[in-house]
Design a protein around this motif. Sequence first.
Motif, PDB file in Angstrom:
ATOM      1  N   UNK B 227      -8.493 -25.897  -7.512  1.00  0.00           N
ATOM      2  CA  UNK B 227      -8.710 -25.474  -8.892  1.00  0.00           C
ATOM      3  C   UNK B 227      -7.976 -26.421  -9.819  1.00  0.00           C
ATOM      4  N   UNK B 228      -8.568 -26.748 -10.893  1.00  0.00           N
ATOM      5  CA  UNK B 228      -7.910 -27.665 -11.808  1.00  0.00           C
ATOM      6  C   UNK B 228      -7.606 -26.946 -13.098  1.00  0.00           C
ATOM      7  N   UNK B 229      -6.557 -27.407 -13.729  1.00  0.00           N
ATOM      8  CA  UNK B 229      -6.220 -26.817 -15.014  1.00  0.00           C
ATOM      9  C   UNK B 229      -6.560 -27.786 -16.116  1.00  0.00           C
ATOM     10  N   UNK B 339       3.098 -27.732 -10.931  1.00  0.00           N
ATOM     11  CA  UNK B 339       1.683 -27.426 -11.099  1.00  0.00           C
ATOM     12  C   UNK B 339       1.124 -28.070 -12.360  1.00  0.00           C
ATOM     13  N   UNK B 340       1.919 -28.045 -13.415  1.00  0.00           N
ATOM     14  CA  UNK B 340       1.420 -28.630 -14.657  1.00  0.00           C
ATOM     15  C   UNK B 340       1.152 -30.116 -14.455  1.00  0.00           C
ATOM     16  N   UNK B 341       2.096 -30.798 -13.808  1.00  0.00           N
ATOM     17  CA  UNK B 341       2.000 -32.247 -13.716  1.00  0.00           C
ATOM     18  C   UNK B 341       0.826 -32.669 -12.825  1.00  0.00           C
ATOM     19  N   UNK B 342       0.616 -31.950 -11.748  1.00  0.00           N
ATOM     20  CA  UNK B 342      -0.471 -32.357 -10.849  1.00  0.00           C
ATOM     21  C   UNK B 342      -1.818 -31.848 -11.343  1.00  0.00           C
ATOM     22  N   UNK B 343      -1.788 -30.911 -12.277  1.00  0.00           N
ATOM     23  CA  UNK B 343      -3.050 -30.387 -12.783  1.00  0.00           C
ATOM     24  C   UNK B 343      -3.675 -29.331 -11.898  1.00  0.00           C
ATOM     25  N   UNK B 344      -2.985 -28.945 -10.825  1.00  0.00           N
ATOM     26  CA  UNK B 344      -3.553 -27.904  -9.967  1.00  0.00           C
ATOM     27  C   UNK B 344      -3.158 -26.536 -10.478  1.00  0.00           C
ATOM     28  N   UNK B 345      -3.923 -25.574 -10.042  1.00  0.00           N
ATOM     29  CA  UNK B 345      -3.584 -24.203 -10.369  1.00  0.00           C
ATOM     30  C   UNK B 345      -3.215 -23.511  -9.071  1.00  0.00           C
ATOM     31  N   UNK B 346      -2.120 -22.780  -9.062  1.00  0.00           N
ATOM     32  CA  UNK B 346      -1.716 -22.183  -7.789  1.00  0.00           C
ATOM     33  C   UNK B 346      -2.799 -21.255  -7.242  1.00  0.00           C
ATOM     34  N   UNK B 347      -2.824 -21.163  -5.953  1.00  0.00           N
ATOM     35  CA  UNK B 347      -3.747 -20.232  -5.323  1.00  0.00           C
ATOM     36  C   UNK B 347      -3.329 -18.817  -5.672  1.00  0.00           C
TER      37      UNK B 347
END
Lengths: 644, 350, 74, 431
Positions: B227-229, B339-347
């Motif tokens: 998932x991307x933010x 999470x912010x830096x990698x752009x992922x959204x936690x599961x």
Amino acid sequence: MGRQNGKKIWSIMALCAMIGFLLLPVATSLNALASGGGEAPPAPAVKAEGEKKDEAKVEKGRDVYYKTEGIVSGAPAPKTVDGPRDYPRYNFESRVLLWFANQQHLYYGSFVLAVPIFCMIIEFMGVVTKDKAMAKKYDQLAYDFIKISLTAYSLTAILGGILIFTFLTLYPAFFGYLSSIFRPVMHIYALMFVAESGTLYIYYYGWDKMKEGFLKWIHLSMSVILNVIGTLLMMLANSWIGFMMSPAGVDEQGRFLGNIWHVIHTALWNPLNVHRILGNMAFGGGVVAAYAAYRFLSAKTDEERAHYDWMGYIAMALAVAFLIPLPFAGYWLMREVYAYRQQMGITLMGGLLAWLFIIQATMIGILFLSTNYYLWQALGRMRGAEKYQRYIKYLVFVLVCGFLIFITPHTMVMTPAELKAMGGQQHPVLGNYGVMSAKNGGINVIITTTVLSFIWYMRGNKEPMVPWKNFGNIFMGAFFGFAYVNIIWLAVYGYYIPANVRVGLSVPQVATTLSCLFFMTALNGFMLKGAKQMGPIEWGKISVRSQYAIIMLATAFTWMMGLMGYIRSSVRLFWHVNEIMRDNSPWAYTHTVGFAANMISFNVLFFWISILFVFWLGTLGAKKVPVNVKAHVPGRVPEPAHGH
Amino acid sequence: MKALMSVGAVVGVIASLVLLGMIFGVIPASTVHLVEGYMPMQMLFELSIFVAGFTGLSYMLNSMGMTISRFWQGIGFVAFILFYLKSRIYPPIPFSVRAMYGTVTMVAVFMWMSSNEEDWKKFRQPILNVMDGLTPLHKGLRTFFLIAIPLGLWGFAYQSFVPQGAGADVDEPIELRTVHPAPPASTKVHGKTFVLQTSQNPYRANPEGKYDQEYSNKLIVEQSMGRLMQENANPWDPKAEGYLKNVREGGEIFFQNCHFCHGDNLNGRGLHAFAFNPIPANFTDPGTIAQLQETFIFWRVSKGGLGLPREGFPWASVMPPWEQHLTTDEIWKVVLFEYWHTGYYPRTWD
Amino acid sequence: MEMMIIKAITNPIFWFALLAFGVVLLFVGKKMNILNNTAYAAMVSVVIVVAYFHIVDHYLMEMQGLDYWYLFRK
Amino acid sequence: MKELLVAALSMGWGVLAVLAGLLVYNFTKGNKDGAFKIFIGMLATLMIFMAITNYRDNFFAESRLLPVSLVLITATTFMMALYFSNVSALLKIGGFMFLVAAALSGYGNWLPQVEGGFPPPDVKLVFDAMSSQQLADEGEKIIFGGIGQSSVQGAIGKGQCPLCHGFQKGFLSERAPNLFGLPERAEKERLTDPNYHKGEPQKRAYVDKESCPGCGTATTVQEYIAESHSCPNCYVAPGFGVKGTNDKESPMPKIHKPPISLSLPELAAVDTWLYVREGREAPSYEDIIKSYEKFVPEADRPKQQDDKAAGPTQLLADGTEPVDQIFAKGQCVVCHTIPGIPGATGTQGPKLEEGTNAPNRIHDPAYKGTAKNTQEYIMESVVLPSTYVVKGFPDNLMPKIFGQKLSAGALKKIVDYLSQVKAGAPPPKIS
């Protein structure tokens, strides 16, 4: 005429005797239940309730699975300690000895149970076939089948006895507990075994005497009875392992609550029954096919070769027919395991035993590859099949691509240096093959290709003559083409949608495969109505390699059966009876994959050596005496419960 | 038919040339590059192209009277596949998997070669010739194999049993480390019990600074596997409030403590990273934090390598238990920053 | 426009209509005796087969309470 | 190699000697062909014995030499197949099977080897030897299903207490008293309440005057807790009685009776937790047991059970029981009136005549859910109670845990039953 009538009466009496055999255990069981359970109802479905007045006197317990209340009528499960009292032993791992005894008994048992079912099917085919020559051929085949199983039958009984003695000598506490709970069932089991033996011998020796007309039908119904008894026998045996995996009918301390039906009908009993029946059939088909392959390879004349080629083909077809629904039964069993205890399911699929499932995936691939290979080789005995043989290489390619994806492990085995070079545990290309989405695609491609091979085989020596044949061919091509597209598309699509939607994709994938199987075989059947024959099937002209494919298939079946049995049994981890009776022996840990594989190989080889020996004995006997006479009456051996 | 086969042949020649050119550096290795995200299908597709190409090629050669014998076709195909797997796929495939693929390929070639009686005869003719020793050449070959095969076997056995000498490249044992072992149900940090299934990062706050899961849920733009933010404003803006302010504070903590190993770009290649084996986790990889719940990260950060459960054996992680150095609030903020830096959204627990 | 297409293809009715159309073509072809014409037969087959597999995919996902068209509706 | 040879000879010398004898015999008889075959047989026998000894020596070891045995046997069978033509098919098949089995075995050994460890030791909970903190932890497990779960909304253990009771300050607790601060309240409010009739059970106005004949009333805090557990109907906190009984009857089940059946030691653990989590000193284990023994007659005391089945995933009902039991186990009957279900006379929630109500509710403009028919509506209301709240009833009163706590089968039975209940019609049959 009078003689004929006499025969009729005699045969009906035999049939009645068999029904009597069948009912005898039930009749005796009523007594056994009454004396054993105290208040256990004769009709098993009735729950153990009532007796409100006695409530103050008797102790009540709560069923661990059914959650009903029942009167405690047994001792709690013994708490074993490691020592000569509970775990007497030789200077060897007791569990391995038991494993060996169990596995051999199971191999022979499932073989003897499966073969009468085939006999029934083939005999029936013989009876309904209009072609006289063909009918005779079928009849002879069924007779050959039962002949094979007869020697194996006595071995089964002997092995059953050995198994019981192994249990008694090595695990007395555990076996004592089990037999205290299953006391009535074990008696019924023993009696059923006697019934089975009796029926089998009447069935076998009555074959020549009951050849014609009405008597043949009587004979056929005997085989039905034989199979009913056999299946019941197996279901009773399944209730023990079902109880060990998912106990019911006892309270938390393992005390019997008076309702034997609950004890038998545990959470996993029915899935196990279905899975085992199908598995036995596939296995039995494999063994008979291997027998035919052996006779084919050692045949001296062309007639012999032709006969055994044909026999191998029939047995193989039966085996594969039961192989195809087997994964679905397995799926059901797995789902029930998850529903019973999620932890158990996770141990199986994702935890300790996950590597065994990698082997299983490989085995499934091997089974399908050898099936396909056999079908391709079988094209060789037909005139006019050359037109398909040229394209086999593309089928090989598709099949192997599916197989490669199917066996790519999720967690790859690699050295630290390779790990470093890859930059992570996940490989960007192959890692994607390791997930469920890709694997579903892989296996469905494999099965669809198998269906395609089968259809080619069916049309091998035939040329459709229906007026719409051109359309039919194109439609069939389009259907298969888009089936592949659909399967692969769904597999790829799975990567782009969230997990909760993805899990559902396997259903349309399977449906696509099944559509191919049903619609295309049906369509093919219609197209081949009144087809032009390019030439007869030249039985016996098949290559030697195909026979090795059959042997491969049979060995793989045997191995897989051992493997899945091991998985099913070891998932209990350190429990004799799951969550009721702990295993406190020094062997309560789970073996490594390698050890299990060695053990399974050993079991498989032992089984095959012994059964090849039996086959060889069969040929010896056939040479010297025309009618096979081997009459040792077994059946006294497996009467486990008498001592208790 | 002929036209189709010619096209196949042309494709086959071009594909082989491109492959060889790329591998030996005649043309840039990225001429046909593996497209990220489509590689699995691409690999199958390429293999299909090659198969089609080879079919066409062999047909054309055949019609020109230059038949390649079945024997060499088979051998050639196996060699090609092994070569392809070894050189084309990057990063390199582990040997174990290549061995599996190689075995299956050999089986496949056998099935192809023996699919009908004629082909099978043609295939084994060269082998039988050598065994029968019909011509002096065959006789010579036979003698050669008679000596070479046992010698080779002996060498192989010797190689695999002799301990590698000093200075030689000693193979480390294979280890199967579960990288993300199953977490405990709850973990106790600074005297407070966090239940992993229900705890939440208290710093997922809206611009007003209040905890607001909905707010961060709205930022998700891509619902599939990783998932991307949404990109959003700069947390280093001094006016940033709420969620972004927490991210900034997490970032400060990260760059004071974590980046030495996990790197400036959070890719696990920090200053000290290569002193470790395996190197520290790469958060930009979709297989790490993108696959895990936020509380899982919280647990791993607070307990470090020492706190790994039994499945994590061998505990090849030197990550310190950060609870000894950071407060729980700081840990949550660092997690937020990652999470912010990698752009992922936690599961999420779905 | 794009929305319209997506709306159309994500609707099972569309695929049912296509399937029906294919069957009609089949009978028309049979009546006109052009069923054994390769091009015509290929067209009819593709129409029927594509429609059939879409219906299979759609309904089998629907039966599980899932949405087959997830990616397209998004 | 040498050791192997020696071991093989020492095992198989007998057979070899017999064969050697035969060899000599055949040779002297001039049967060259037979002699040669026997020679081959001797070689094969030796190889097989070597394979067996190798197998025996390496069976338990993780040795790479193990496949050697299988290769030896395979080679032997094929070699013999060349010379013994009458059984050659048998030998070839055997050899081939060996090869297949050996390959599979090798594959199994080549995969990473994980051995399942020994089981954890069988821990028997001995409540009476625990410190009060340990006892409190066990209590928390019984109530909430795990240590540290007490502040989690929806956590529930085998005691099933949080279904009705709140345990934290400010937690919603409308079906039963919030138990926060109970030890203090019991002493200051309950025991001194004139309705309690301390010491004079016969004057009580409640359904049960005494927990058992001659039990009397509680005199201490601990006894009050014990009495409330074992005889909920002996005293009902104002406002929490079964509706319509004027607080004379309590909706709470007797805790030592089915379906909950906590044993006395388990109850001691629960009680200890009630004290310890508030920082109070708990009475000793023996005192607590004694307090219960006063109210629970010997015959009624459940045996202590292993609480392995307890846990956050334990189901309240698994769907095998008849529907009235499901309603009882889910404690639905406490709040709802359900026609046809004995004891379901609660009024904290709406009367469940869903065959009539559901269609109206779905068409209510305020309805925001996704249900399209009665069945879906009932399912939604059970699993996600806040989707639609019937007018006149508060939101968040109904627990949101039934989706996890009832099995699919149980939910289906509930839905089936409720969808058949219609206002004014006789209630459906219980199945």
